[in-house]
Design a protein around this motif. Structure first.
Motif, PDB file in Angstrom:
ATOM      1  N   ARG A  35      60.037  51.178  52.581  1.00  0.00           N
ATOM      2  CA  ARG A  35      60.170  52.598  52.663  1.00  0.00           C
ATOM      3  C   ARG A  35      59.326  53.340  53.941  1.00  0.00           C
ATOM      4  N   ASP A  36      60.343  54.154  54.600  1.00  0.00           N
ATOM      5  CA  ASP A  36      59.744  54.878  55.464  1.00  0.00           C
ATOM      6  C   ASP A  36      59.638  56.293  55.412  1.00  0.00           C
ATOM      7  N   THR A  37      59.979  56.892  54.353  1.00  0.00           N
ATOM      8  CA  THR A  37      59.872  58.270  53.763  1.00  0.00           C
ATOM      9  C   THR A  37      58.993  58.263  52.456  1.00  0.00           C
ATOM     10  N   PRO A  38      58.235  59.117  52.477  1.00  0.00           N
ATOM     11  CA  PRO A  38      57.161  59.152  51.189  1.00  0.00           C
ATOM     12  C   PRO A  38      58.084  59.548  49.843  1.00  0.00           C
ATOM     13  N   ARG A  39      57.619  58.904  48.844  1.00  0.00           N
ATOM     14  CA  ARG A  39      58.159  59.142  47.472  1.00  0.00           C
ATOM     15  C   ARG A  39      57.683  60.247  46.741  1.00  0.00           C
ATOM     16  N   GLY A  40      58.583  60.832  45.753  1.00  0.00           N
ATOM     17  CA  GLY A  40      58.080  61.915  45.039  1.00  0.00           C
ATOM     18  C   GLY A  40      58.404  63.333  45.351  1.00  0.00           C
ATOM     19  N   ARG A  41      57.560  64.303  44.687  1.00  0.00           N
ATOM     20  CA  ARG A  41      58.041  65.788  45.158  1.00  0.00           C
ATOM     21  C   ARG A  41      56.888  66.068  46.049  1.00  0.00           C
ATOM     22  N   PRO A  42      56.997  67.138  46.865  1.00  0.00           N
ATOM     23  CA  PRO A  42      56.003  67.597  47.575  1.00  0.00           C
ATOM     24  C   PRO A  42      55.049  68.183  46.592  1.00  0.00           C
ATOM     25  N   ALA A  43      53.958  68.559  47.268  1.00  0.00           N
ATOM     26  CA  ALA A  43      52.738  69.051  46.578  1.00  0.00           C
ATOM     27  C   ALA A  43      52.857  70.458  46.449  1.00  0.00           C
ATOM     28  N   THR A  44      53.648  71.119  47.287  1.00  0.00           N
ATOM     29  CA  THR A  44      53.985  72.813  47.126  1.00  0.00           C
ATOM     30  C   THR A  44      54.937  72.815  45.851  1.00  0.00           C
ATOM     31  N   GLU A  45      55.947  71.880  45.659  1.00  0.00           N
ATOM     32  CA  GLU A  45      56.782  71.973  44.477  1.00  0.00           C
ATOM     33  C   GLU A  45      56.007  71.753  43.199  1.00  0.00           C
ATOM     34  N   LYS A  46      55.273  70.929  43.060  1.00  0.00           N
ATOM     35  CA  LYS A  46      54.568  70.691  41.917  1.00  0.00           C
ATOM     36  C   LYS A  46      53.583  71.875  41.504  1.00  0.00           C
ATOM     37  N   ALA A  47      52.855  72.392  42.428  1.00  0.00           N
ATOM     38  CA  ALA A  47      52.228  73.515  42.362  1.00  0.00           C
ATOM     39  C   ALA A  47      52.973  74.926  41.978  1.00  0.00           C
ATOM     40  N   MET A  48      54.102  74.930  42.396  1.00  0.00           N
ATOM     41  CA  MET A  48      55.031  76.238  41.870  1.00  0.00           C
ATOM     42  C   MET A  48      55.481  75.802  40.330  1.00  0.00           C
ATOM     43  N   ALA A  49      55.540  74.697  40.074  1.00  0.00           N
ATOM     44  CA  ALA A  49      56.034  74.372  38.806  1.00  0.00           C
ATOM     45  C   ALA A  49      54.981  74.578  37.896  1.00  0.00           C
ATOM     46  N   ILE A  50      53.752  74.295  38.364  1.00  0.00           N
ATOM     47  CA  ILE A  50      52.500  74.535  37.637  1.00  0.00           C
ATOM     48  C   ILE A  50      52.400  76.056  37.177  1.00  0.00           C
ATOM     49  N   LEU A  51      52.474  76.745  38.254  1.00  0.00           N
ATOM     50  CA  LEU A  51      52.365  78.067  38.439  1.00  0.00           C
ATOM     51  C   LEU A  51      53.409  78.747  37.258  1.00  0.00           C
ATOM     52  N   LEU A  52      54.836  78.126  37.288  1.00  0.00           N
ATOM     53  CA  LEU A  52      55.733  78.882  36.580  1.00  0.00           C
ATOM     54  C   LEU A  52      55.421  78.580  35.014  1.00  0.00           C
ATOM     55  N   TYR A  53      54.895  77.419  34.876  1.00  0.00           N
ATOM     56  CA  TYR A  53      54.453  76.875  33.407  1.00  0.00           C
ATOM     57  C   TYR A  53      53.128  77.929  33.120  1.00  0.00           C
ATOM     58  N   THR A  54      52.186  78.158  33.886  1.00  0.00           N
ATOM     59  CA  THR A  54      51.203  79.187  33.258  1.00  0.00           C
ATOM     60  C   THR A  54      51.580  80.520  33.306  1.00  0.00           C
ATOM     61  N   LEU A  55      52.855  80.833  33.838  1.00  0.00           N
ATOM     62  CA  LEU A  55      53.456  82.105  33.532  1.00  0.00           C
ATOM     63  C   LEU A  55      54.424  82.334  32.502  1.00  0.00           C
ATOM     64  N   GLY A  56      54.580  81.344  31.716  1.00  0.00           N
ATOM     65  CA  GLY A  56      55.103  81.206  30.636  1.00  0.00           C
ATOM     66  C   GLY A  56      56.408  80.554  30.333  1.00  0.00           C
ATOM     67  N   LEU A  57      57.103  79.931  31.806  1.00  0.00           N
ATOM     68  CA  LEU A  57      58.144  79.272  31.680  1.00  0.00           C
ATOM     69  C   LEU A  57      58.257  78.069  30.950  1.00  0.00           C
ATOM     70  N   SER A  58      59.447  77.541  30.038  1.00  0.00           N
ATOM     71  CA  SER A  58      59.380  76.430  29.420  1.00  0.00           C
ATOM     72  C   SER A  58      59.257  75.168  30.341  1.00  0.00           C
ATOM     73  N   LEU A  59      58.979  73.936  29.648  1.00  0.00           N
ATOM     74  CA  LEU A  59      58.994  72.839  30.500  1.00  0.00           C
ATOM     75  C   LEU A  59      60.105  72.518  30.772  1.00  0.00           C
ATOM     76  N   ASN A  60      61.206  72.785  29.805  1.00  0.00           N
ATOM     77  CA  ASN A  60      62.769  72.421  30.001  1.00  0.00           C
ATOM     78  C   ASN A  60      63.114  73.358  31.129  1.00  0.00           C
ATOM     79  N   ALA A  61      62.913  74.383  31.199  1.00  0.00           N
ATOM     80  CA  ALA A  61      63.554  75.368  32.196  1.00  0.00           C
ATOM     81  C   ALA A  61      62.958  74.895  33.438  1.00  0.00           C
ATOM     82  N   ILE A  62      61.950  74.832  33.724  1.00  0.00           N
ATOM     83  CA  ILE A  62      61.065  74.262  35.073  1.00  0.00           C
ATOM     84  C   ILE A  62      61.769  72.859  35.438  1.00  0.00           C
ATOM     85  N   ALA A  63      62.094  71.901  34.504  1.00  0.00           N
ATOM     86  CA  ALA A  63      62.782  70.619  35.043  1.00  0.00           C
ATOM     87  C   ALA A  63      64.108  70.995  35.524  1.00  0.00           C
ATOM     88  N   ARG A  64      64.914  71.961  34.607  1.00  0.00           N
ATOM     89  CA  ARG A  64      66.187  72.124  35.344  1.00  0.00           C
ATOM     90  C   ARG A  64      66.209  72.753  36.703  1.00  0.00           C
TER      91      ARG A  64
END
Length: 143
Positions: A35-64
């Protein structure tokens, strides 16, 4: 230019293929990698998903939104919570079933004053479940 992920050396050579991907080998440390490219999602994307969850968005909606599994978003939130917050000790919080509340409240030693602080937190608005958090109230005498 590619670098060895183990020792950061530039001295790498092609070393065959695996699953139609080029394999490389480091000449300095002998580490093999594909592998020459990193795996996984960027940390900024994960942080935004966590922020959306704390604001009340469901896990299913964030996953979509991000095109990942719901369990992935739940793991991001859980990992963030474990790194950021400490678990309350058993002395700080007691969670019991609502049908046990009557017996629990009647077992307190005093029949006067506030005795115990009780907070009901809605866990799920769809099912009507609540978490009951109780704590001893500390009293201070001022002179």
């Amino acid at each position: 230019m590619q670098y060895c992920p183990k020792c950061a050396s530039e001295r790498i050579v092609k070393n065959g293929r695996h699953l139609n991907r080029q394999r490389f080998r480091c000449k300095d440390c002998g580490f093999q990698f594909t592998r020459d490219t990193p795996r996984g999602r960027p940390a900024t994307e994960k942080a935004m998903a966590i922020l959306l969850y704390t604001l009340g968005l469901s896990l299913n909606a964030i996953a979509r939104i991000y095109g990942v599994a719901t369990s992935t978003v739940m793991r991001w939130v859980r990992n963030f919570a474990e790194k950021t917050y400490e678990k309350p000790s058993p002395r700080e919080a007691v969670i019991i079933e609502p049908d046990e509340m009557w017996h629990y409240l009647h077992s307190k030693k005093t029949n006067y004053g506030s005795g115990k602080l009780i907070v009901a937190i809605p866990v799920s608005s769809l099912t009507g479940n609540v978490a009951i958090v109780t704590s001893q109230v500390e009293t201070t005498t001022y002179q």
